[in-house]
Design a protein around this motif. Sequence first.
Motif, mmCIF file in Angstrom:
data_model
loop_
_atom_site.group_PDB
_atom_site.id
_atom_site.type_symbol
_atom_site.label_atom_id
_atom_site.label_comp_id
_atom_site.label_asym_id
_atom_site.label_seq_id
_atom_site.Cartn_x
_atom_site.Cartn_y
_atom_site.Cartn_z
ATOM 1 N N LEU A 9 0.966 -1.168 0.053
ATOM 2 C CA LEU A 9 -0.090 -0.004 0.002
ATOM 3 C C LEU A 9 0.928 1.344 0.046
ATOM 4 C CD1 LEU A 9 -2.774 1.654 0.340
ATOM 5 C CD2 LEU A 9 -2.336 0.935 2.684
ATOM 6 N N THR A 89 -3.615 0.638 -9.011
ATOM 7 C CA THR A 89 -4.237 -0.385 -8.026
ATOM 8 C C THR A 89 -4.748 -1.842 -8.578
ATOM 9 O OG1 THR A 89 -4.800 1.167 -6.532
ATOM 10 C CG2 THR A 89 -5.757 -0.751 -6.213
ATOM 11 N N THR A 119 -1.773 -1.706 -3.952
ATOM 12 C CA THR A 119 -2.599 -0.496 -3.622
ATOM 13 C C THR A 119 -2.139 0.648 -3.581
ATOM 14 O OG1 THR A 119 -3.883 -2.257 -2.313
ATOM 15 C CG2 THR A 119 -4.555 -0.068 -2.052
ATOM 16 N N SER A 121 -3.205 4.552 -2.992
ATOM 17 C CA SER A 121 -4.292 5.614 -2.399
ATOM 18 C C SER A 121 -3.845 7.047 -2.880
ATOM 19 C CB SER A 121 -4.019 5.599 -0.697
ATOM 20 O OG SER A 121 -2.850 6.158 -0.451
#
Length: 122
Positions: A9, A89, A119, A121
């Motif tokens: 992430l 992603t 992932t 963000s």
Amino acid sequence: QLQASGGGLVQAGSSLRLSCTASRRTASNNGLNWFRQAPGKEREFVAGISWRGGSTDYADSVKGRFTISRDNAKNTMYLQMNSLKPEDTAVYYCAVSRSSSSTSRLENISYWGRGTLVTVSS
């Protein structure tokens, strides 16, 4: 056997490097590729590299941001991903071509590895 690693992430604009280690028998003399699949979408080609590394190919969406490479002495392929965007992603899969060339076509893949989740963000 193919084993992808390096996912995680991160925030938009960050970098990640994915690795894919193949057994000698799995990827000997073969092109290697990265594909990805986002939730609810079809699997798509990301990048590919020929057996000797002299030829590479990229999806338009990642050109200039991602770099594929391989180290045949280590039976390992890499994907350096820079300037990541939320639309990157996906689960990223490494895949072995049937030939010594890279391929963007699913039907030309002889072996899929397990994916690694990336992932990004916003």
